[in-house]
Design a protein around this motif. Structure first.
Motif, PDB file in Angstrom:
ATOM      1  N   UNK A  77      37.060  42.639  37.899  1.00 59.12           N
ATOM      2  CA  UNK A  77      37.374  44.009  37.218  1.00 59.12           C
ATOM      3  C   UNK A  77      38.446  44.628  38.055  1.00 59.12           C
ATOM      4  N   UNK A  78      38.787  44.324  39.414  1.00 61.80           N
ATOM      5  CA  UNK A  78      39.975  44.709  39.884  1.00 61.80           C
ATOM      6  C   UNK A  78      41.231  44.232  39.455  1.00 61.80           C
ATOM      7  N   UNK A  79      41.230  43.111  39.049  1.00 60.49           N
ATOM      8  CA  UNK A  79      42.310  42.590  38.388  1.00 60.49           C
ATOM      9  C   UNK A  79      42.771  43.118  37.050  1.00 60.49           C
ATOM     10  N   UNK A  80      41.644  43.364  36.394  1.00 58.03           N
ATOM     11  CA  UNK A  80      41.692  43.900  35.088  1.00 58.03           C
ATOM     12  C   UNK A  80      42.216  45.452  35.430  1.00 58.03           C
ATOM     13  N   UNK A  81      41.627  46.362  36.567  1.00 63.73           N
ATOM     14  CA  UNK A  81      42.295  47.507  36.686  1.00 63.73           C
ATOM     15  C   UNK A  81      43.686  47.491  36.931  1.00 63.73           C
ATOM     16  N   UNK A  82      43.928  46.583  37.848  1.00 62.87           N
ATOM     17  CA  UNK A  82      45.342  46.491  38.146  1.00 62.87           C
ATOM     18  C   UNK A  82      46.351  46.114  36.929  1.00 62.87           C
TER      19      UNK A  82
ATOM     20  N   UNK B 717      50.262  35.523  45.087  1.00 58.35           N
ATOM     21  CA  UNK B 717      50.166  36.853  45.428  1.00 58.35           C
ATOM     22  C   UNK B 717      50.756  37.730  44.551  1.00 58.35           C
ATOM     23  N   UNK B 718      51.917  37.484  43.975  1.00 60.61           N
ATOM     24  CA  UNK B 718      52.515  38.387  42.924  1.00 60.61           C
ATOM     25  C   UNK B 718      51.720  38.171  41.747  1.00 60.61           C
ATOM     26  N   UNK B 719      51.472  36.977  41.193  1.00 60.75           N
ATOM     27  CA  UNK B 719      50.754  37.057  39.856  1.00 60.75           C
ATOM     28  C   UNK B 719      49.347  37.844  40.075  1.00 60.75           C
ATOM     29  N   UNK B 720      48.851  37.877  41.138  1.00 61.64           N
ATOM     30  CA  UNK B 720      47.426  38.765  41.254  1.00 61.64           C
ATOM     31  C   UNK B 720      47.630  40.098  41.356  1.00 61.64           C
ATOM     32  N   UNK B 721      48.835  40.507  42.076  1.00 59.13           N
ATOM     33  CA  UNK B 721      49.177  42.001  41.969  1.00 59.13           C
ATOM     34  C   UNK B 721      49.286  42.511  40.503  1.00 59.13           C
TER      35      UNK B 721
END
Ligand SMILES: Nc1ncnc2c1ncn2[C@@H]1O[C@H](COP(=O)(O)OP(=O)(O)OP(=O)(O)O)[C@@H](O)[C@H]1O
Ligand SMILES: [Mg+2]
Lengths: 227, 808
Positions: A77-82, B717-721
């Motif tokens: 959900x955080x990934x989606x939020x970002x 890290x970049x991709x996850x950000x």
């Protein structure tokens, strides 16, 4: 209020050594604000920004974004939020060496279900916005620092995020390039984007609408700049 | 040198994972190579170890009989004395091996053994070492016997065998022999049986091989020290053969076209198709040798791969060394030295693994392979040098080629750009080409071995028990009585006595379609009784089975009445030119040129395949006999599930039922297992090779995944950000590694297909080469790859992005 931080604390524990990077942070930021965070090295600015960007989790406290407590969300959900709400600009640009400028910018859209044509169009717009279009097919290592930072900004805005986080975006740039970057950020703020920026430059901080000063993991003053 | 080792040690402790993966990979490759090389050396070294082996020849013959040619490895025992008379001083010996009951000094509890009757010159031809006694005199007395060391131990334990008495019983003849020699242990890769060597009996009737010109049953070996002797010897032998035969009645049939052949002893292991009697083949050995070589190559690729990956991590160290003044040449020497030291340790570990693997493999396959250090150590040394040199060269040149300035200036680990990462993928891909190819071949080889074991042999092999499968005239006369008692046992459904079937003593005849003697061919003639087909469960395809009540069906040897009505198998019917079983029934064929040689086919039965399943069924005629068989195989069919009861009853009745025979009933299924043991063992050997190949490939992949995880940490890290989820990151990483594995399959498939087809072509009864083996192997490789990469990457993919970004 777009953002509310309640009693945010961040501890780092490593081999018996405990560092408190953030102490009991209370901060509210409204929609459309442009906030500059300042303070000496190691006072916790990047940590705060990382928590605001949900790429780090607070040890304690609540982080309310809109109506939602983000500390209660899981990974996915955080990934989606970002990907829906945030754009990042880093001091060291953080472009991926193996991808072209165009592909680096497209990366911010690739994790959304967006048709290829729309992605292309948006990437082109974002590149125009920061005047980097003529370098679309180049690799990051073939660009100057200022150009790389503009590309990074294009990547941050291509998804039209509600909040842009910038950690010393001008830290690695000369005066002229730094001014250019500040120009772009101001323009984005004028168009309605909320911006939180960490900086060591008082003159750049003065360009923001509000200034937050930190010391030893705490907020010492928060002042609204006269415009 | 000491500094090389201490530097090496620092390296080991600093890059623990890479070093471990490297050493293990190299050691696995070395152990596989060494083990398979030992197997290949054993298999290709048959007979070569006899002193003077290269000048020993075996005299064989291509016999022409009624227009057909048949190869005989043995000759008539009458030939050699004739030749010896013409060539004075010729060193040569005849061998007649036979089964016999061997007991200590007249005791009645002997054991069944293979004994070798031979000319006294046996030990002049085969110069075996003696523990006691000597080869010159050991066989000079007519009642002398020479034992192998293992037999001496088996019969006399710790006490000396010399001078002791052994009683040998065979076909009703009982004789006592004095032990006059004990052989020293010798390699087991020889077809010459020397467990018990004793002189040919003076009485011709007691010899296993009849002293007649038409009997090809004495193995004949000659020593020809000069290559020039070969042709003169051949012509003399041939001359003796034809002139002697021309004076003989009834042998004119095969005299004219028969050719004597002088084969070097070392070449007799494999026949003209490269197959050995025990099911081994030159092709199989070459395949194993190739796997061994490829294992070393895979290990070398693994080393190159990991070393170059690791090299990038050491770029800074090297740059600093260069800035401090190290020359390129010195750096190259240094890295080559490192590789050599690493290979050296891998060699030690590989040798240890071989020590474990060889006995394991020997027990698995039954091959008595041992580690011969005088041979293994030089080979090992060569392999270690090769690995250190060849595998070390590329990383050494790459490492030493870094230009210091950009490396020191760069913030991040260099990746050698697209070329470097592509090279690493190609290397891992090559390893997977090898692993996948061997994997597919392993599946095919094992499936074929199981197939050989499980194919229908044209009879019902279950619940079938054989009481004796050896030639024993003693059982002949008593066969009817034995069969009656067997049939009376509860649980026994049928019993049969037969000859020329399973006992390896089948009679060979030629038959031909009527009026077409030029289309004659050789058939196996089996003598059977009335219960034969029912007992073995051989189905009748058309016509009827022979019947004792019809005189025309039965052959009675005492009164020389010859059966006119005969049952043949389907292959014989086809060879006679009949379309199918039905159309053969009622037709005739000829088995000679006398009027009584015209036979009528009354029935056609299904083909029965060889016990080992390797060969096509041979054309067979079944002749119903009412008495003397000349060697008897007794078989019984039991009701399903009745076997244990029947066995215990057999055991009680044995002493009166089968007097003098060891209690050794054997189930047909066990016989088949035994006959296909080598095939199954070979399959397992392949499986080990494949396991190692895959293990090495996975080691390489693991190392690469580790390297990759380290190098791509920042990117992740970049991709996850930017909003990528853990699942999306994992998919990205897996795809990166699965791609070379899948490409590897594309290359491996045709390679494996060619190999598997060639392999299967050696079997008459073979499995179909379906895509299943290919797809299955690729899926397995992909799954292993995914698992390996997953294990190394999941931690990274799940880490907080801020940590990954900070890792800069
Ligand atoms: N992963 C970590 N583990 C341990 N300690 C950490 C970690 N990350 C940050 N810290 C510590 O937390 C404190 C705050 O670090 P932070 O990076 O937020 O400082 P900063 O204000 O951004 O400094 P600068 O202006 O130099 O970038 C520092 O004392 C730092 O050493
Ligand atoms: Mg910082």
């Amino acid at each position: 209020m777009l953002i509310e931080l309640n009693h945010i604390q961040r501890l780092y524990r490593s081999d018996e050594v405990e560092t408190t990077a953030l102490h009991d942070i209370e901060l509210g930021i409204g929609s459309g604000e442009f906030v500059a965070i300042m303070g000496p090295s190691g006072c916790g600015k990047s940590t705060l920004l990382n928590i605001l960007g949900t790429i780090d989790r607070p040890t304690h406290g609540a982080y309310i974004f809109g109506e939602q407590d983000l500390t209660k969300l899981n990974e996915a959900a955080l990934a989606a939020f970002r990907r829906e709400n945030l754009g990042y600009v880093f001091q060291s640009f953080n472009l991926i060496d193996e991808l072209t400028i165009e592909e680096n910018i497209e990366l911010a859209l690739i994790y959304r279900n967006m048709p290829k044509s729309e992605r292309r169009e948006r990437v082109a717009q974002a590149m125009d916005r920061v005047s980097i279009g003529h370098r679309a097919r180049h690799y990051p290592s073939q660009l100057s620092g200022g150009q790389q930072q503009r590309a990074a900004i294009a990547r941050a805005i291509v998804g039209q995020p509600r909040l842009i986080l910038a950690d010393e975006p001008t830290g690695n740039l000369d005066t002229e390039n730094g001014a250019q970057v500040m120009d772009i950020l101001q323009g984005l703020n004028d168009e309605g984007a909320t911006i939180i920026m960490v900086t060591h430059s008082p003159s750049h901080a003065d360009l923001a609408k509000r200034r937050v000063d930190m010391l030893d993991g705490q907020i010492v003053v928060s002042v609204r700049n006269a415009i | 040198m000491p500094s090389l080792f201490s530097d090496f040690w620092r390296l080991v402790t600093r890059y623990r994972l890479y070093t471990a993966l490297n050493v293990i990979g190299l050691a696995l490759g070395i152990a596989t190579f060494l083990t398979l090389a030992l197997v290949a050396r054993y298999e290709l070294g048959w007979e070569r170890w006899y002193p003077g082996a290269s000048s020993i020849y075996q005299l064989q013959a291509d016999i022409r009989l009624n227009g057909s040619t048949m190869h005989a490895e043995s000759l008539t025992p009458l030939l050699l004395p004739g030749v010896k008379a013409r060539i004075p001083g010729l060193v040569a010996a005849r061998l007649e091996a036979a089964k016999a009951n061997v007991a200590i000094d007249g005791s009645h509890t002997g054991q069944e053994e293979v004994v070798t009757f031979a000319d006294p010159s046996f030990f002049d031809v085969f110069r075996l070492g003696f523990q006691n006694g000597d080869g010159d005199t050991a066989l000079r007395g007519t009642s002398n016997i020479v034992l192998s060391d293992s037999m001496a131990r088996k019969y006399f334990g710790g006490t000396s065998a010399m001078g002791k008495i052994l009683t040998v019983r065979r076909e009703g003849h009982t004789r006592n022999y004095v032990v006059t020699g004990v052989l020293a242990p010798h390699p087991s890769n020889t077809k010459i049986q020397s467990e018990f060597v004793l002189p040919l009996p003076e009485v011709a009737a007691e010899r296993p091989c009849a002293e007649q010109w038409g009997y090809f049953c004495a193995e004949t070996y000659v020593v020809l020290p000069h290559p020039g002797d070969v042709s003169s010897f051949s012509s003399t032998a041939h001359d003796v053969f034809t002139t002697s035969l021309s004076g003989q009645k009834g042998t004119g049939n095969f005299a004219s076209g028969t050719k004597l052949i002088l084969d070097p002893l070392q070449a007799t292991r494999f026949d003209r198709e490269g197959r050995a009697a025990d099911g081994s083949s030159r092709g199989a050995i070459v395949a194993l040798a190739i796997i061994g070589g490829l294992a070393v190559l895979a290990a070398a690729l693994n080393y190159v791969n990991l070393a170059t990956a690791q090299a990038l991590g050491r770029a800074r160290e090297i740059a600093v060394r260069k800035v401090l003044g190290a020359s390129r040449g010195r750096l190259i020497m240094r890295f080559l030295g490192e590789a050599q030291v690493l290979a050296f340790f891998a060699g030690l570990l590989g040798l240890a693994l071989t020590e474990l693997a060889v006995p394991f493999m020997a027990s698995l396959s039954g091959w008595p392979v041992e580690i011969d250090y005088r041979w293994s150590l030089p080979v090992l040394f060569g392999v270690v040098l090769f690995l250190g040199g060849a595998a070390g060269a590329y990383p050494a040149f790459l490492l030493s080629s870094f230009a210091p300035a950009p490396v020191l200036a760069a913030s991040r680990m260099p990746a050698q750009g697209r070329f470097g990462s592509r090279l690493r993928m190609v290397l891992v891909g090559s390893q997977f080409v090898f692993a996948t190819t061997v994997g597919i071949c392993t599946l095919v080889v094992n499936a074929q071995a199981l197939h050989l074991r499980d194919i229908s042999r044209g009879m019902n092999v279950r619940d079938l028990l054989l009481l004796s499968t050896d030639r024993h005239d003693e059982t002949d006369n008593r066969a009817p009585e034995i069969l009656d008692r067997l049939r009376a046992m509860p649980g026994v459904e049928a019993a049969s006595a037969s000859a020329g079937w399973l006992d390896g003593a089948h009679e060979v005849r030629t038959i031909a379609p009527v009026g077409k003697s030029d289309a004659s061919f050789i058939v196996t003639a089996s003598s059977v009784d009335g219960g034969f087909f029912q007992t073995y469960g051989i189905p009748l395809l058309a016509g009827r089975l022979p019947d004792f009540r019809r005189g025309e069906d039965v052959e009675r040897s005492e009164r020389h009445q010859i059966a006119r009505n005969i049952v043949i198998n389907l292959t014989a019917a086809h060879r006679l030119g009949f379309r199918d079983a039905r159309s053969a029934v009622g037709q005739t064929f000829s088995s000679g040129n006398q009027p009584e040689d015209l036979k009528t086919i009354i029935g056609v039965v299904a083909d029965v395949t060889d016990i080992n399943g390797h060969f096509a069924p041979s054309p067979t005629v079944y002749i119903l006999h009412d008495s003397r068989f000349g060697g008897v195989v007794i078989a019984m069919r039991t009701a399903h599930g009745a076997l244990p009861g029947v066995l215990s009853q057999l055991r009680t009745e044995w002493p009166t039922l089968m007097q003098g025979f060891p209690f050794a009933p054997i189930a047909m299924t066990s016989m088949i297992d035994e006959a296909t043991r080598e095939d199954v063992a070979r399959g397992k050997l392949f499986a080990i090779g494949a396991g190692v190949a895959i293990a090495i490939a996975c080691l390489g992949l693991y190392g690469l995944a580790a390297f990759n995880a380290e190098r791509r940490m920042h990117e992740v890290g970049i991709r996850k950000t930017l909003g990528a989820t853990t699942g999306q990151i994992m998919r990205l990483m897996l795809a990166q590694f699965l791609r070379p594995v899948l490409y590897a399959s594309l290359i491996a498939w045709p390679l494996a297909w060619v190999f598997a087809r060639t392999w299967l072509a050696g079997f008459e009864n073979r499995i179909a080469l379906t895509p299943l083996y290919f797809v299955l192997t690729t899926l397995l490789a992909a799954a292993l790859c995914a698992l390996t990469v997953f294990g190394r990457t999941i931690g990274l993919a799940r880490a907080e992005p801020s940590r990954a970004l900070r890792a800069e």
